[in-house]
Scaffold this motif. Structure first.
Motif, PDB file in Angstrom:
ATOM      1  N   SER A 176       0.948  -1.007  -0.072  1.00  0.00           N
ATOM      2  CA  SER A 176      -0.059  -0.201   0.186  1.00  0.00           C
ATOM      3  C   SER A 176       0.949   1.212  -0.071  1.00  0.00           C
ATOM      4  CB  SER A 176      -0.946   0.175   1.221  1.00  0.00           C
ATOM      5  OG  SER A 176      -0.170   0.186   2.406  1.00  0.00           O
ATOM      6  N   CYS A 177       0.370   2.197  -0.660  1.00  0.00           N
ATOM      7  CA  CYS A 177       1.313   3.581  -0.856  1.00  0.00           C
ATOM      8  C   CYS A 177       1.346   4.162   0.917  1.00  0.00           C
ATOM      9  CB  CYS A 177       0.538   4.553  -1.502  1.00  0.00           C
ATOM     10  SG  CYS A 177       1.235   6.279  -1.421  1.00  0.00           S
ATOM     11  N   PRO A 178       2.774   4.540   1.001  1.00  0.00           N
ATOM     12  CA  PRO A 178       2.954   5.203   2.320  1.00  0.00           C
ATOM     13  C   PRO A 178       2.094   6.478   2.796  1.00  0.00           C
ATOM     14  CG  PRO A 178       4.870   5.118   1.078  1.00  0.00           C
ATOM     15  CD  PRO A 178       3.611   4.272   0.290  1.00  0.00           C
ATOM     16  N   GLU A 179       2.027   6.960   1.237  1.00  0.00           N
ATOM     17  CA  GLU A 179       1.293   8.487   1.649  1.00  0.00           C
ATOM     18  C   GLU A 179      -0.247   8.183   1.718  1.00  0.00           C
ATOM     19  OE1 GLU A 179       2.371  11.429   2.469  1.00  0.00           O
ATOM     20  OE2 GLU A 179       4.019  10.811   1.375  1.00  0.00           O
ATOM     21  N   CYS A 180      -0.916   7.513   0.920  1.00  0.00           N
ATOM     22  CA  CYS A 180      -2.442   7.692   0.844  1.00  0.00           C
ATOM     23  C   CYS A 180      -2.935   6.425   1.151  1.00  0.00           C
ATOM     24  CB  CYS A 180      -2.893   8.195  -0.518  1.00  0.00           C
ATOM     25  SG  CYS A 180      -2.452   6.998  -1.704  1.00  0.00           S
ATOM     26  N   ALA A 181      -2.058   5.122   1.333  1.00  0.00           N
ATOM     27  CA  ALA A 181      -2.741   3.895   1.502  1.00  0.00           C
ATOM     28  C   ALA A 181      -3.290   3.270   0.565  1.00  0.00           C
ATOM     29  CB  ALA A 181      -3.488   3.991   2.987  1.00  0.00           C
ATOM     30  N   PHE A 211       5.308   4.298  -9.188  1.00  0.00           N
ATOM     31  CA  PHE A 211       4.732   5.421  -8.623  1.00  0.00           C
ATOM     32  C   PHE A 211       3.434   5.082  -7.790  1.00  0.00           C
ATOM     33  CE2 PHE A 211       7.861   7.217 -11.592  1.00  0.00           C
ATOM     34  CZ  PHE A 211       8.141   8.244 -10.877  1.00  0.00           C
ATOM     35  N   CYS A 212       2.784   5.585  -7.244  1.00  0.00           N
ATOM     36  CA  CYS A 212       1.228   5.310  -6.641  1.00  0.00           C
ATOM     37  C   CYS A 212       0.422   5.960  -7.702  1.00  0.00           C
ATOM     38  CB  CYS A 212       1.021   6.114  -5.333  1.00  0.00           C
ATOM     39  SG  CYS A 212      -0.873   5.806  -5.066  1.00  0.00           S
ATOM     40  N   GLU A 213      -0.459   5.206  -8.232  1.00  0.00           N
ATOM     41  CA  GLU A 213      -1.534   5.596  -9.247  1.00  0.00           C
ATOM     42  C   GLU A 213      -2.414   6.563  -8.714  1.00  0.00           C
ATOM     43  OE1 GLU A 213      -3.165   2.756 -11.510  1.00  0.00           O
ATOM     44  OE2 GLU A 213      -1.436   2.014 -12.253  1.00  0.00           O
ATOM     45  N   ALA A 214      -2.581   6.546  -7.412  1.00  0.00           N
ATOM     46  CA  ALA A 214      -3.557   7.427  -6.627  1.00  0.00           C
ATOM     47  C   ALA A 214      -3.058   8.727  -6.461  1.00  0.00           C
ATOM     48  CB  ALA A 214      -4.255   6.819  -5.486  1.00  0.00           C
ATOM     49  N   CYS A 215      -1.774   8.920  -5.826  1.00  0.00           N
ATOM     50  CA  CYS A 215      -1.477  10.258  -5.476  1.00  0.00           C
ATOM     51  C   CYS A 215      -0.036  10.577  -6.156  1.00  0.00           C
ATOM     52  CB  CYS A 215      -1.057  10.207  -3.908  1.00  0.00           C
ATOM     53  SG  CYS A 215       0.331   9.488  -3.615  1.00  0.00           S
ATOM     54  N   GLY A 216       0.855   9.616  -7.118  1.00  0.00           N
ATOM     55  CA  GLY A 216       1.934  10.223  -7.529  1.00  0.00           C
ATOM     56  C   GLY A 216       3.084   9.824  -6.806  1.00  0.00           C
TER      57      GLY A 216
HETATM   58 ZN   LIG Z   1      -0.336   7.271  -2.885  1.00  0.00          ZN
END
Ligand SMILES: [Zn+2]
Ligand SMILES: [Zn+2]
Length: 326
Positions: A10-15, A24-29
């Motif tokens: 999971s993305c450490p920024e936006c989960a 890169f996270c597709e949700a928050c970049g």
């Molecule tokens: Zn993210």
């Protein structure tokens, strides 16, 4: 919290869910290859009791404990480099930030920044600085750029990014931070700094400090006005003479480059550590031996916590291979 880029789901920024091979996270970049302290509030959803419901003030609905901010304790590990950032025992927030990454076959880039407590949004300042700078340094490693030039570019970019956080109506508390970085390849290391975050080199049985503090006290010592002992207790000891931020003007880092000929460790830290072990001999005396970098970083953070933990503590430890490849 321990994060390893190879195992993340999971993305450490936006989960948002991410696959191990994602860059890169597709949700928050967010760049998933860079290990860095998270920007905002909690993304790990559970209380120590296992509860997952929190009220509007952030207290656990089940046991009433305050929700732990993700920034309070952060640990990252990559091959040959590890970092620990801890809020300490006295401060409300962890305003230190760290970021590091590797470029395969090239080396490692690390940045540690300490938000200036008297400025507003200090944690945002330090986070913005490490994010901006580590990108520049990793791009430099990728392209084979000169490490000192890349360090100067990283500081210029970070200073600009932190300056843009300032609000015109609150110029006197413009977000600001210190800076220390390292670019380490198989055979050389470049350290750059602005402010009083430090770098130490440990090799064989010796240790040396690589940085000189940008503080008024250090300047007075250099001018012979204060002795080292007087400087440590002087109230001006931590008043910075250089920093990153809107009121810093154009900033060029000091830097040092050396050839890595023997195995050793490079230690980057905020003053939350070095206040307790200022001299290289002091650091050497408490440095865990014969253990991986993450254990060294944890051990040093523990030294600061046990000594009182008056400030935020960040320690990044980089293994120097001395030409043996990494
Ligand atoms: Zn993210
Ligand atoms: Zn709970």
């Amino acid at each position: 919290m321990t994060m390893d880029s190879g195992l993340r789901d999971s993305c450490p920024e936006c989960a948002a869910p991410v696959a191990p091979q994602d860059r890169f996270c597709e949700a928050c970049g967010r760049n998933l290859r860079v290990q860095r302290t998270p920007v905002g509030g909690p993304v790990t959803a559970r209380c120590a009791c296992g509860g997952a419901e929190f009220d509007g003030e952030g207290f656990c609905a089940r046991c009433g404990r305050a929700r732990v901010a993700v920034r309070d304790r952060v640990e990252f590990v990559l091959p040959g480099v590890a970092g620990v950032s801890d809020r300490g025992r006295r401060r409300q927030r962890n305003e230190d930030s760290m970021a590091f990454g590797r470029v395969r076959g090239r080396g490692v880039a690390v940045v540690v920044c300490d938000g200036v407590a008297s400025s507003e949004r200090a944690e945002q300042a330090s986070q913005t600085a490490v994010d901006t700078a580590v990108d520049v340094l990793l791009t430099g490693l990728q392209s084979g750029a000169d490490a000192e030039a890349a360090t100067a570019d990283a500081v210029t970019a970070a200073n600009g990014a932190v300056a843009r956080l300032a609000r015109p109506e609150a110029a006197e508390v413009a977000p600001s931070c210190t800076f220390v970085s390292a670019v380490v390849t198989d055979d050389s290391a470049t350290v750059g700094w602005v402010g009083d975050s430090r770098a130490y080199l440990v090799a064989g049985t010796g240790a040396a400090r690589l940085t000189t503090d940008d503080t008024w006290a250090a300047q007075l010592v250099a001018e012979g006005v204060l002795t080292e002992e007087e400087a440590l207790t002087d109230r001006r000891a931590h008043v910075l003479s250089r920093w990153l931020g809107a009121d810093a003007g154009a900033v060029e880092p000091q830097s040092v480059t050396f050839m890595v000929e023997t195995p050793g460790l490079l230690v980057l830290c905020s003053d939350g550590l070095w206040n307790y072990v200022p001299e290289p001999e002091d650091l050497l005396a408490v440095l865990p031996r014969g253990v991986p970098p993450v254990e060294v970083a944890r051990g040093l953070v523990d030294v600061a916590l046990e000594a009182g933990g008056h400030d935020n503590i960040t320690v990044v430890v980089i293994q120097l291979r001395g030409g043996n490849g990494s």
